[in-house]
Write an enzyme that holds these catalytic residues in place. Sequence first.
Site, PDB file in Angstrom:
ATOM      1  N   TYR A 169       4.637  21.423  10.717  1.00 16.69           N
ATOM      2  CA  TYR A 169       5.200  20.377  10.232  1.00 16.69           C
ATOM      3  C   TYR A 169       6.763  19.677  10.887  1.00 16.69           C
ATOM      4  O   TYR A 169       6.338  18.086  10.950  1.00 16.69           O
ATOM      5  CB  TYR A 169       5.433  20.899   8.769  1.00 16.69           C
TER       6      TYR A 169
ATOM      7  N   VAL B  96       1.337  -0.910   0.581  1.00 15.90           N
ATOM      8  CA  VAL B  96      -0.038   0.330   0.149  1.00 15.90           C
ATOM      9  C   VAL B  96       0.605   1.140   0.200  1.00 15.90           C
ATOM     10  O   VAL B  96       1.525   1.106   0.965  1.00 15.90           O
ATOM     11  CB  VAL B  96      -0.726   0.100   1.371  1.00 15.90           C
TER      12      VAL B  96
ATOM     13  N   ASP C 144      -8.877  10.775   1.380  1.00 16.99           N
ATOM     14  CA  ASP C 144      -8.639  11.757   2.306  1.00 16.99           C
ATOM     15  C   ASP C 144      -7.858  10.769   3.433  1.00 16.99           C
ATOM     16  O   ASP C 144      -8.607  10.970   4.820  1.00 16.99           O
ATOM     17  CB  ASP C 144      -9.633  12.144   2.510  1.00 16.99           C
TER      18      ASP C 144
ATOM     19  N   ASN D 249       3.260   7.737   3.030  1.00 21.86           N
ATOM     20  CA  ASN D 249       4.163   8.863   2.060  1.00 21.86           C
ATOM     21  C   ASN D 249       3.325  10.363   2.269  1.00 21.86           C
ATOM     22  O   ASN D 249       4.469  11.068   1.804  1.00 21.86           O
ATOM     23  CB  ASN D 249       4.354   7.910   0.571  1.00 21.86           C
TER      24      ASN D 249
ATOM     25  N   LYS E 274       7.161  15.127  11.678  1.00 15.39           N
ATOM     26  CA  LYS E 274       8.018  14.504  11.252  1.00 15.39           C
ATOM     27  C   LYS E 274       9.027  14.141  12.216  1.00 15.39           C
ATOM     28  O   LYS E 274       8.870  12.981  12.209  1.00 15.39           O
ATOM     29  CB  LYS E 274       8.614  14.956  10.481  1.00 15.39           C
TER      30      LYS E 274
HETATM   31  N1  LIG Z   1       9.874  17.222  -1.484  1.00 18.77           N
HETATM   32  C1  LIG Z   1      10.572  16.798  -0.597  1.00 18.77           C
HETATM   33  O1  LIG Z   1      11.710  17.848  -0.141  1.00 18.77           O
HETATM   34  C2  LIG Z   1      10.333  16.119   0.795  1.00 18.77           C
HETATM   35  C3  LIG Z   1      11.552  16.528   2.118  1.00 18.77           C
HETATM   36  C4  LIG Z   1      11.262  15.272   2.999  1.00 18.77           C
HETATM   37  C5  LIG Z   1      10.114  14.808   3.739  1.00 18.77           C
HETATM   38  N2  LIG Z   1       9.961  15.186   2.318  1.00 18.77           N
HETATM   39  C6  LIG Z   1       8.384  14.439   2.673  1.00 18.77           C
HETATM   40  O2  LIG Z   1       7.886  13.361   1.391  1.00 18.77           O
HETATM   41  C7  LIG Z   1       6.184  12.801   1.455  1.00 18.77           C
HETATM   42  C8  LIG Z   1       6.274  13.298   0.841  1.00 18.77           C
HETATM   43  O3  LIG Z   1       6.209  14.056   0.069  1.00 18.77           O
HETATM   44  P1  LIG Z   1       6.241  15.144  -1.795  1.00 18.77           P
HETATM   45  O4  LIG Z   1       7.430  15.808  -1.527  1.00 18.77           O
HETATM   46  O5  LIG Z   1       6.092  13.766  -2.294  1.00 18.77           O
HETATM   47  O6  LIG Z   1       4.485  15.548  -1.494  1.00 18.77           O
HETATM   48  P2  LIG Z   1       3.628  15.638  -0.364  1.00 18.77           P
HETATM   49  O7  LIG Z   1       2.686  16.864  -1.168  1.00 18.77           O
HETATM   50  O8  LIG Z   1       3.671  16.307   1.032  1.00 18.77           O
HETATM   51  O9  LIG Z   1       2.966  14.043  -0.832  1.00 18.77           O
HETATM   52  C9  LIG Z   1       2.398  13.950  -2.281  1.00 18.77           C
HETATM   53  C10 LIG Z   1       1.512  13.469  -2.337  1.00 18.77           C
HETATM   54  O10 LIG Z   1       0.429  12.797  -0.830  1.00 18.77           O
HETATM   55  C11 LIG Z   1      -0.834  12.982  -1.226  1.00 18.77           C
HETATM   56  N3  LIG Z   1      -1.806  13.922  -0.378  1.00 18.77           N
HETATM   57  C12 LIG Z   1      -1.322  14.284   0.746  1.00 18.77           C
HETATM   58  N4  LIG Z   1      -2.511  14.532   1.117  1.00 18.77           N
HETATM   59  C13 LIG Z   1      -3.220  14.000   1.031  1.00 18.77           C
HETATM   60  C14 LIG Z   1      -4.416  14.100   2.105  1.00 18.77           C
HETATM   61  N5  LIG Z   1      -4.578  14.220   2.621  1.00 18.77           N
HETATM   62  N6  LIG Z   1      -5.233  12.454   1.758  1.00 18.77           N
HETATM   63  C15 LIG Z   1      -4.329  10.889   0.653  1.00 18.77           C
HETATM   64  N7  LIG Z   1      -3.607  11.861   0.173  1.00 18.77           N
HETATM   65  C16 LIG Z   1      -3.239  12.911   0.194  1.00 18.77           C
HETATM   66  C17 LIG Z   1      -0.778  14.045  -2.828  1.00 18.77           C
HETATM   67  O11 LIG Z   1      -2.096  13.431  -3.839  1.00 18.77           O
HETATM   68  P3  LIG Z   1      -3.271  13.643  -3.503  1.00 18.77           P
HETATM   69  O12 LIG Z   1      -2.884  15.217  -3.898  1.00 18.77           O
HETATM   70  O13 LIG Z   1      -3.608  13.374  -4.823  1.00 18.77           O
HETATM   71  O14 LIG Z   1      -4.404  13.792  -2.256  1.00 18.77           O
HETATM   72  C18 LIG Z   1       0.340  13.093  -2.986  1.00 18.77           C
HETATM   73  O15 LIG Z   1       0.383  12.134  -3.721  1.00 18.77           O
HETATM   74  C19 LIG Z   1       5.893  13.938   2.591  1.00 18.77           C
HETATM   75  O16 LIG Z   1       5.645  12.984   3.703  1.00 18.77           O
HETATM   76  C20 LIG Z   1       7.492  14.725   3.136  1.00 18.77           C
HETATM   77  O17 LIG Z   1       6.451  15.113   4.492  1.00 18.77           O
HETATM   78  C21 LIG Z   1       9.368  15.652   1.322  1.00 18.77           C
END
Ligand SMILES: NC(=O)c1ccc[n+]([C@@H]2O[C@H](COP(=O)([O-])OP(=O)(O)OC[C@H]3O[C@@H](n4cnc5c(N)ncnc54)[C@H](OP(=O)(O)O)[C@@H]3O)[C@@H](O)[C@H]2O)c1
Length: 261
Positions: A156, A12, A66, A91, A160
């Site tokens: 945030y 998943v 959601d 994620n 984390k």
């Molecule tokens: N990007 C970075 O620089 C970074 C750095 C450190 C850690 N992280 C961590 O890595 C993870 C992924 O980050 P990301 O940058 O790829 O973007 P993100 O916006 O945190 O995650 C994107 C994904 O999560 C889904 N999502 C968000 N809120 C949701 C909700 N309420 N229900 C269902 N799905 C939800 C979005 O899909 P939908 O919008 O379609 O729902 C999308 O598929 C996160 O946990 C973030 O904290 C990211």
Amino acid sequence: MTFAERYGKYAVVAGASAGLGEAFARELAARGLHLVLLARRGDLLETLAAELRQACSIDVRTAAVDLGAPDLLAKLRAAVAGLEIGLVVYNAAHSLIGPFLSQSLDDKLRIVDVNCKGPLVFADEFGRAMAARGRGGLVFMASMAAAQGSPLVATYAASKAFDLVLAEGLWDELAGAGVDVLACRAGATRTPNYEASQPRGKVPLMEPAAVARRALDSLGKRPSVVPGFVNRLGDVFMTRLLSRRAAIRFMGKTTRRLYSR
Ligand SMILES: NC(=O)c1ccc[n+]([C@@H]2O[C@H](COP(=O)([O-])OP(=O)(O)OC[C@H]3O[C@@H](n4cnc5c(N)ncnc54)[C@H](OP(=O)(O)O)[C@@H]3O)[C@@H](O)[C@H]2O)c1
């Protein structure tokens, strides 16, 4: 044992429609696992699912969910009914950047729902089934921001830290039951969400595929991983060389440089 034998049949991925979650889905498909993909944008999930079914000859289910909604557990159970879930990647995250007092309480509580309550629900639901089966894996996306208080992203970063500490505790507690647990302490990664935050100035960015690969390779080997050599150097600097007080100040300088408008 191959990866698929250890963590199959189905994985998943929560938050799989873009960015790191999409990269996890692609990497898991390449490793031969069937998938259940969750996010709010079901159309994006379906497009990705169609591609992976075709390219990797696997079963891919999708559900528009959601993860911050009160009916999460019921929706989750419906999405995975009858499937043997051997791996979970939580994620998704809700993130807010800006002064704490300018953000609504509702928005901050949504961070707790998506980033803390969601992972706890998944750990309880799937950890129980995996422990009964004697095998499985749980991966939680934390962040390098989890290591200390972080001005402008205080809620945030605190969420984390919850993910990191939850994963570390379960890494030890569930090991005896055959369940591997990992927190991925990612640094800045080139995802649509990161790019939408419009940081001013450059920081070293990793590609999502490299982060996903490194996290999955680390599962079962350690409680947490910081993907990327430059990020690991940064982690040593922040957590071993600086005092905690100095690390918080350093984070504040960095987030203000990137995000003060
Ligand atoms: N990007 C970075 O620089 C970074 C750095 C450190 C850690 N992280 C961590 O890595 C993870 C992924 O980050 P990301 O940058 O790829 O973007 P993100 O916006 O945190 O995650 C994107 C994904 O999560 C889904 N999502 C968000 N809120 C949701 C909700 N309420 N229900 C269902 N799905 C939800 C979005 O899909 P939908 O919008 O379609 O729902 C999308 O598929 C996160 O946990 C973030 O904290 C990211």
